[in-house]
Design a protein around this motif. Structure first.
Motif, short mmCIF file in Angstrom:
data_model
loop_
_atom_site.label_atom_id
_atom_site.label_comp_id
_atom_site.label_asym_id
_atom_site.label_seq_id
_atom_site.Cartn_x
_atom_site.Cartn_y
_atom_site.Cartn_z
N ASP A 147 0.70 -1.10 -0.10
CA ASP A 147 0.08 -0.13 0.04
C ASP A 147 0.81 1.07 -0.01
O ASP A 147 0.33 2.37 -0.57
CB ASP A 147 -0.79 0.04 1.19
CG ASP A 147 -2.12 -0.96 1.05
OD1 ASP A 147 -3.25 -0.51 1.12
OD2 ASP A 147 -1.96 -2.16 0.89
N TYR A 178 -4.87 -5.12 9.22
CA TYR A 178 -4.52 -5.06 7.97
C TYR A 178 -3.30 -5.11 7.19
O TYR A 178 -2.77 -6.06 6.54
CB TYR A 178 -5.65 -4.30 6.93
CG TYR A 178 -5.01 -3.91 5.81
CD1 TYR A 178 -5.64 -4.49 4.75
CD2 TYR A 178 -4.49 -2.63 5.39
CE1 TYR A 178 -5.58 -4.45 3.33
CE2 TYR A 178 -4.01 -2.51 3.86
CZ TYR A 178 -4.74 -3.40 3.04
OH TYR A 178 -4.43 -3.25 1.78
N HIS A 179 -2.39 -4.24 7.73
CA HIS A 179 -0.94 -4.02 7.60
C HIS A 179 -0.26 -5.35 7.91
O HIS A 179 0.55 -5.87 7.25
CB HIS A 179 -0.44 -2.84 8.02
CG HIS A 179 -0.98 -1.93 7.28
ND1 HIS A 179 -0.98 -1.44 6.00
CD2 HIS A 179 -1.63 -0.41 7.99
CE1 HIS A 179 -1.35 -0.33 5.55
NE2 HIS A 179 -1.85 0.35 6.90
N ASP A 208 -8.37 -6.63 -0.10
CA ASP A 208 -8.83 -5.42 -0.72
C ASP A 208 -9.12 -4.31 0.09
O ASP A 208 -9.72 -3.25 -0.49
CB ASP A 208 -9.97 -5.80 -1.43
CG ASP A 208 -9.69 -6.99 -2.41
OD1 ASP A 208 -8.73 -6.76 -3.21
OD2 ASP A 208 -10.52 -7.92 -2.77
N ARG A 209 -8.77 -4.34 1.56
CA ARG A 209 -9.42 -3.36 2.39
C ARG A 209 -10.54 -3.00 2.43
O ARG A 209 -10.93 -1.63 2.45
CB ARG A 209 -8.26 -2.04 1.92
CG ARG A 209 -8.10 -1.33 3.38
CD ARG A 209 -6.97 -0.19 3.35
NE ARG A 209 -6.59 0.21 4.65
CZ ARG A 209 -5.48 1.16 4.71
NH1 ARG A 209 -4.69 1.55 4.04
NH2 ARG A 209 -5.32 1.42 6.18
#
Length: 264
Positions: A147, A178-179, A208-209
């Protein structure tokens, strides 16, 4: 029971920023976070928080020239005066919004550069000392290189090392799952092992966040692990809704009735 904060930089973007506070409250959230508040006065934001009975969980210190691709300046050379001024501005907002935590972004820099690492450690330590007098905690967040390519702090493992080097009680880890799934994995053990230094948690579906019930991560299970680890702070919902925000809140409904005020 997890307590969730809506991220207003990503959620409820169907509305202008100041109206998103009301949309979040109507959806059942009792706290909010966002990237930056600085396009609005602290009085405007404070009024929105009070009007809708919301807690300000977190925001970021000024990141440098965001429009030019900068993502923080804490590790960049020759930016000491700007860093200190940005911290002062962030603390002014934090006081006005009764916000106890501010994330300071590291910036785009070579993580293998000893000079960049030294600058980052020294500036975060200095920021922690300054913020402590105002009752504000400084957070650092590892961000994955997919990202944000080139971001200095790119894994939770490195974040733990940096926290040890900073060695200040007023610095905590912002654990974005997420990260962390992209860079570190093994999230259940990661939550447990980082619990002593974790001051804020964020979530999003991977890869896909989108909403946390979409993708490869079983967040319902991880919420139990977060509770078991003794975490009582807010969990920031830093995801991009796959469609309209309200349409994707089925994941939140089982928790909505039990949302309250975090003690952290």
């Amino acid at each position: 029971m997890p307590q969730f904060a809506a991220n207003l930089s990503m959620m409820f973007t169907e509305e202008p920023f100041l109206r998103r506070f009301g949309a979040a409250a109507e959806a059942g959230f009792r706290a909010v976070e966002y990237l930056f508040p600085y396009e609005h006065t602290s009085d405007e934001i404070s009024s929105a928080l009070q009007q809708h009975g919301l807690t300000q969980a977190l925001f970021n210190a000024p990141p440098g020239r965001w429009e030019d691709g900068e993502r923080g300046i804490a590790s960049l050379p020759d930016r000491d005066a700007e860093f200190d001024q940005g911290l002062e501005t962030a603390l002014e907002y934090a006081r006005a919004l009764n916000c106890r935590q501010v994330h300071v972004m590291a910036g785009i820099a070579d993580s293998a550069d000893p000079a960049a690492r030294q600058r980052y450690v020294e500036r975060i330590r200095r920021a922690a000392q300054t913020a402590q007098a105002h009752g504000v905690r400084i957070l650092i967040e590892p961000i994955n290189p997919v990202d944000m390519p080139g971001y200095f702090l790119s894994s939770v493992g490195m974040g733990r090392q940096i926290l040890d080097e900073i060695d200040h009680s007023n610095v905590g880890l912002q654990l974005d799952l997420y990260h962390a799934q992209i860079t570190d994995g093994d999230l259940s053990r990661l939550i447990a092992s980082t619990a002593p230094v974790t001051s804020h948690i964020q979530i999003a579906g991977v890869p896909d966040r989108h909403e946390p019930d979409l993708g490869e991560v079983n967040y319902a299970y991880l919420f139990e692990r977060i509770d078991s680890a003794g975490y009582t702070g807010w969990i920031g919902c830093e995801y991009r809704p796959a469609a309209a925000t309200a349409e994707g809140l089925d994941w939140f409904r089982p928790y909505r009735a039990q949302q309250g005020r975090s003690g952290q």
